[in-house]
Scaffold this active site. Structure first.
Site, short mmCIF file in Angstrom:
data_model
loop_
_atom_site.label_atom_id
_atom_site.label_comp_id
_atom_site.label_asym_id
_atom_site.label_seq_id
_atom_site.Cartn_x
_atom_site.Cartn_y
_atom_site.Cartn_z
CB SER A 254 -0.88 0.01 1.25
OG SER A 254 -0.07 0.30 2.37
CE LYS A 255 -2.06 6.65 -2.59
NZ LYS A 255 -3.49 6.81 -2.37
NE ARG A 256 0.60 0.58 6.17
CZ ARG A 256 1.36 -0.47 6.36
NH1 ARG A 256 2.52 -0.35 6.95
NH2 ARG A 256 0.96 -1.68 5.95
#
Ligand code: GLU
Length: 498
Positions: A254-256
């Site tokens: 994910s964007k993390r």
């Protein structure tokens, strides 16, 4: 394979193309081309709230950039169009009607409040929620009456009781599923818009899709879809569910984990060939272990049944490394030069202010010179974005010395530095020819005559010529910038020393 392979990639235009979806597109493409089949691009925009025209355009652009090709799609047309779900609503209406008539679906008049109460009850009793089936048994008269009263309704699929479905997935092998857990699910919402699991079956069947290749997160949807295939009497395609992609901490990518869109990698100076190649290795691996593979080689080797049934881990360092391999070894020099120039021309807004200035300078030079520089420094940059930093000394004659450069001058002393540069400058001026070879020779003479260590002389000349204490090989540098610019830089350095 006897029948012609037809696959589809079916993105929803609700954001930029995600790496996971890009991999799905690539696997579909490789599979189809491997078998001489066709690729359909279908835009799944039934979610009117979240779907945006600009995302659709961006998806197409990113796919093209990446090198995924399709034979039919909203931009190209084809025999099974339209290829945008929002333009197929009439078709879905017809098939919903068919399911109502055959009794595989029914109208549900339950209000949102009633459904909420059911949900609450399930929660209190600690069981997973599924629709009670209250409207399953409405008589035709009741339905008639409710319709006349203008009550809103959804259309639900009547899930057969006690059915276990068996899926022979090309990647996951045999998967069994008891469909009781679904409860009768909605296929058309009360505002008349049809739901993904329903439209996807109608489209895949009418578009003659033979293989549905998509992410593992769709596995439970597949069982709902199998029920609909059966109910409509459509032949069932084969399914292949691709492993999920995890970040290095083993949680879902994910964007993390940093950039996850294809577009961001383009902005960051990645090459489409490298990203394409890298994504194929997320879940699949060539039998002979060769990792750097062209699209043609991938098409030849790709076999869907070799895809692993285990999560794939996204390793950003490896992508960075692979991009470097493409820059150093794979692209030919002219091609690489064009990519560098194109990046600097079109993507400079993604550079920091310092690099942007360098980029502007680079673009003022003739292509031939840029090409020469690229050939000298191609083993020192891993992304196109890094080029201005690595190549700066070849293009920028007026620069501020770095912190380290200043420290070096302090260490050797201003007077010594001046002597070194003055003597060297004198020698350069009187040299008949001047290039990399002469540079080394003259620098050594200076060291000898001033009784200094060659290392000190070279570093001082580096500071004078580039404002840095490390970087490109100086003989390569002067070879390219030539006598005049070398002399100019040395003179400015001496002027600054005063
Ligand atoms: N529109 C769906 C998605 O983007 C497609 C799923 C499928 O391939 O059926 O996830």
């Amino acid at each position: 394979m006897a029948e012609k392979v037809r696959v589809r990639f079916a993105p929803s235009p609700t954001g930029w193309l995600h790496l996971g979806n890009a991999r799905t597109a690539i696997f579909n493409y490789l599979f189809a081309r491997h078998h001489g089949g066709e690729v359909v691009l279908r835009i799944e925009d039934t979610d009117r709230e979240r779907s945006k025209k600009e995302y659709e355009e961006a998806l197409l652009e990113d796919l093209r950039w990446l090198g995924v090709e399709w034979d039919e799609g909203p931009d190209k047309g084809g025999p099974y169009g339209p290829y945008r779900q929002s333009e197929r609503l009439e078709i879905y209406r017809k098939y919903a009607q068919k399911l109502l008539e055959s009794g595989h679906a029914y109208r549900c008049f339950c209000t949102p409040e009633e459904l909420e109460a059911e949900r609450e009850r399930a929660k209190r009793e600690g069981r997973p929620y599924r629709y009670s089936g209250k409207c399953r048994h409405l008589s035709p008269e009741e339905v008639e009456r409710y319709l006349k009263e203008g009550r809103p309704y959804t259309i639900r699929f009547r899930v057969p009781d006690g059915r276990e479905l068996v899926l022979n997935d090309l990647v996951k092998g045999e998967v069994r599923f008891n469909v009781d857990d679904f409860g009768d699910f909605v296929i058309v919402r009360s505002d008349g818009t049809p739901v993904y699991n329903f439209v996807v079956v109608v489209d895949d069947a009418l578009m003659k899709i033979t293989h549905v290749i998509r992410g593992e997160d769709h596995l439970s949807n597949t069982f709902k879809q199998m029920l609909i295939y059966e109910a409509l009497g459509f032949p069932m395609p084969k399914f292949a569910h691709l492993p999920i992609i995890l970040g290095e901490d083993r949680s879902k990518l994910s964007k993390r984990h940093g950039a996850v869109s294809v577009r961001q990698y383009r902005f960051d100076g990645y090459l489409p060939e490298a990203l394409f190649n890298f994504l194929t290795l997320l879940g699949w691996y060539p039998k002979d272990g060769k990792e750097i593979l062209s699209k043609e080689e991938l098409i030849e080797r790709f076999d869907i049944t070799d895809v692993h049934n285990a999560p794939a881990v996204f390793n950003r360092e490896k992508l960075y490394w692979m991009n470097g391999v493409y820059i150093r070894e794979v692209l030919d020099l002219d091609d690489l030069t064009d990519r560098v120039l194109e990046y600097l021309r079109n993507y400079s807004e993604h550079l920091d202010a310092e690099d942007r200035k360098v980029a502007e300078k680079i673009l003022d030079f003739p292509r031939e010179f840029v090409r020469e520089v690229v050939s000298k420094v191609r083993d020192s940059f891993f992304t196109l974005k890094e080029f201005p930093k690595r190549a700066k000394p070849f293009f920028v004659d007026d620069f501020e010395p770095s912190e380290e450069a200043r420290k070096h001058l302090q260490k050797v002393g201003t007077e010594t530095a001046r002597k070194v540069v003055e003597l060297f400058l004198e020698k350069v001026r009187s040299a008949e020819t001047f290039g990399g070879e002469e540079f080394k020779k003259l620098a050594k003479e200076v060291a000898k005559e001033l009784k200094l260590k060659p290392g000190v002389v070279f570093k001082t000349l580096r500071v004078a010529l580039t404002g840095e204490t490390q970087g490109v090989a100086l003989d390569l540098l002067v070879d390219l910038i030539g006598k005049e610019r070398t002399v100019g830089r040395l003179e400015s350095f001496l002027a600054r020393l005063k």
